[in-house]
Design a protein around this motif. Structure first.
Motif, PDB file in Angstrom:
ATOM      1  N   LEU A 156      -2.078  -3.871  -5.775  1.00  0.00           N
ATOM      2  CA  LEU A 156      -1.795  -3.038  -6.397  1.00  0.00           C
ATOM      3  C   LEU A 156      -2.725  -2.418  -7.513  1.00  0.00           C
ATOM      4  O   LEU A 156      -2.851  -1.491  -7.844  1.00  0.00           O
ATOM      5  N   HIS A 157      -3.352  -3.519  -8.001  1.00  0.00           N
ATOM      6  CA  HIS A 157      -4.337  -3.137  -8.814  1.00  0.00           C
ATOM      7  C   HIS A 157      -5.585  -2.052  -8.230  1.00  0.00           C
ATOM      8  O   HIS A 157      -5.908  -1.302  -8.880  1.00  0.00           O
ATOM      9  N   ALA A 158      -5.809  -2.295  -6.978  1.00  0.00           N
ATOM     10  CA  ALA A 158      -6.685  -1.395  -6.320  1.00  0.00           C
ATOM     11  C   ALA A 158      -6.118  -0.208  -6.137  1.00  0.00           C
ATOM     12  O   ALA A 158      -6.889   0.932  -6.031  1.00  0.00           O
ATOM     13  N   GLN A 159      -4.644  -0.020  -6.349  1.00  0.00           N
ATOM     14  CA  GLN A 159      -4.422   1.603  -6.363  1.00  0.00           C
ATOM     15  C   GLN A 159      -4.179   2.075  -7.559  1.00  0.00           C
ATOM     16  O   GLN A 159      -3.356   3.156  -7.793  1.00  0.00           O
ATOM     17  N   GLY A 160      -4.740   1.423  -8.521  1.00  0.00           N
ATOM     18  CA  GLY A 160      -4.221   1.889 -10.193  1.00  0.00           C
ATOM     19  C   GLY A 160      -3.307   1.314 -10.714  1.00  0.00           C
ATOM     20  O   GLY A 160      -3.003   1.380 -12.163  1.00  0.00           O
TER      21      GLY A 160
ATOM     22  N   LEU B 233       0.832  -1.379  -0.069  1.00  0.00           N
ATOM     23  CA  LEU B 233      -0.105  -0.031  -0.017  1.00  0.00           C
ATOM     24  C   LEU B 233       0.920   1.081   0.108  1.00  0.00           C
ATOM     25  O   LEU B 233       1.919   1.311   0.749  1.00  0.00           O
ATOM     26  N   ASP B 234       0.330   2.290  -0.688  1.00  0.00           N
ATOM     27  CA  ASP B 234       0.990   3.529  -0.807  1.00  0.00           C
ATOM     28  C   ASP B 234       0.139   4.612  -0.152  1.00  0.00           C
ATOM     29  O   ASP B 234       0.424   5.592   0.142  1.00  0.00           O
ATOM     30  N   LEU B 235      -1.096   4.121   0.438  1.00  0.00           N
ATOM     31  CA  LEU B 235      -1.976   4.911   1.023  1.00  0.00           C
ATOM     32  C   LEU B 235      -2.899   3.887   1.846  1.00  0.00           C
ATOM     33  O   LEU B 235      -2.855   2.705   1.811  1.00  0.00           O
ATOM     34  N   ASP B 236      -3.648   4.636   2.942  1.00  0.00           N
ATOM     35  CA  ASP B 236      -4.363   3.809   3.902  1.00  0.00           C
ATOM     36  C   ASP B 236      -5.296   3.186   3.000  1.00  0.00           C
ATOM     37  O   ASP B 236      -5.969   3.870   2.026  1.00  0.00           O
ATOM     38  N   ALA B 237      -5.878   2.099   3.719  1.00  0.00           N
ATOM     39  CA  ALA B 237      -6.907   1.411   2.958  1.00  0.00           C
ATOM     40  C   ALA B 237      -7.875   0.652   3.738  1.00  0.00           C
ATOM     41  O   ALA B 237      -7.632   0.176   4.890  1.00  0.00           O
TER      42      ALA B 237
ATOM     43  N   PRO C  87      -8.622   9.891  -0.858  1.00  0.00           N
ATOM     44  CA  PRO C  87      -7.495   9.765  -0.066  1.00  0.00           C
ATOM     45  C   PRO C  87      -7.491   8.307   0.528  1.00  0.00           C
ATOM     46  O   PRO C  87      -6.416   8.120   1.339  1.00  0.00           O
ATOM     47  N   LEU C  88      -8.251   7.313   0.424  1.00  0.00           N
ATOM     48  CA  LEU C  88      -8.319   6.036   1.138  1.00  0.00           C
ATOM     49  C   LEU C  88      -8.455   5.146   0.105  1.00  0.00           C
ATOM     50  O   LEU C  88      -9.570   5.273  -0.881  1.00  0.00           O
ATOM     51  N   VAL C  89      -7.809   4.016   0.108  1.00  0.00           N
ATOM     52  CA  VAL C  89      -8.151   2.956  -0.926  1.00  0.00           C
ATOM     53  C   VAL C  89      -9.312   2.087  -0.324  1.00  0.00           C
ATOM     54  O   VAL C  89      -9.122   1.719   0.717  1.00  0.00           O
ATOM     55  N   ALA C  90     -10.065   1.780  -1.196  1.00  0.00           N
ATOM     56  CA  ALA C  90     -11.528   0.838  -0.848  1.00  0.00           C
ATOM     57  C   ALA C  90     -11.345   0.034  -2.062  1.00  0.00           C
ATOM     58  O   ALA C  90     -11.780   0.298  -3.262  1.00  0.00           O
ATOM     59  N   ALA C  91     -11.443  -1.228  -1.539  1.00  0.00           N
ATOM     60  CA  ALA C  91     -11.485  -2.079  -2.500  1.00  0.00           C
ATOM     61  C   ALA C  91     -11.932  -3.644  -1.898  1.00  0.00           C
ATOM     62  O   ALA C  91     -11.846  -4.076  -0.729  1.00  0.00           O
ATOM     63  N   ASP C  92     -12.411  -4.683  -2.580  1.00  0.00           N
ATOM     64  CA  ASP C  92     -12.479  -6.066  -2.568  1.00  0.00           C
ATOM     65  C   ASP C  92     -11.788  -6.620  -3.306  1.00  0.00           C
ATOM     66  O   ASP C  92     -11.588  -6.465  -4.548  1.00  0.00           O
TER      67      ASP C  92
END
Length: 151
Positions: free
Chosen positions: A114-118, A36-40, A77-82
């Motif tokens: 990583l996909h979740a972050q683009g 992670l590069d951001l909180d999630a 500002p927060l990664v949100a993913a499944d």
């Protein structure tokens, strides 16, 4: 390196419950946090072949179960993913690659995070190489071998 904050929900479908021992919550959180590069806020769901196939068909138009699916809802500002991992596919791939099941899960969780972050490996060769390099570096930091090295 300062690790980012992670709120994790870890779920196992009945058909994938046998993989619970390979995926202790602390290990899953550690593997994802290192990517992670951001909180999630991430939900990880480990499913059987039927659910994996249905999700891949319904959301990607591909009528087969795949190893990992990433559903990203927010990146800042927060990664949100499944992240959805198909236990029988992951187990088969690990055996074919002659890698420990936990190591293959770690790779796929890093890949999905990583996909979740683009990050995207399907947008061109340079992007694929960059994503593979990032995965390899994260996994090395976690003590895992290069997932792209073939014996």
């Amino acid at each position: 390196m300062s690790l980012k904050s992670l709120t994790l929900s870890l779920q196992f479908a009945r058909e994938a419950a046998s993989h619970r021992a390979v995926l202790p919550r602390h290990a899953v959180a550690r593997w994802i946090r290192h990517a992670l590069d951001l909180d999630a806020e991430i939900t990880v769901r480990v499913v059987g072949a039927d659910e994996g196939r249905r999700l891949n068909r319904d959301f990607r138009g591909k009528d087969y179960p795949t190893n990992v699916l990433t559903f990203d809802y927010a990146r800042a500002p927060l990664v949100a993913a499944d992240l959805v991992l198909c236990a029988p596919v992951v187990e088969r791939e690990a055996a074919e690659l002659r890698r420990p099941l936990a190591a293959h899960y770690a790779h796929l969780l890093v890949h999905g995070a990583l996909h979740a972050q683009g990050w995207d490996h399907e947008t061109g060769e340079a992007d694929a190489e960059a994503m593979e390099a990032r995965e390899t570096a994260v996994l090395a930091g976690l003590g895992f071998a290069d997932p792209y090295f073939t014996r």
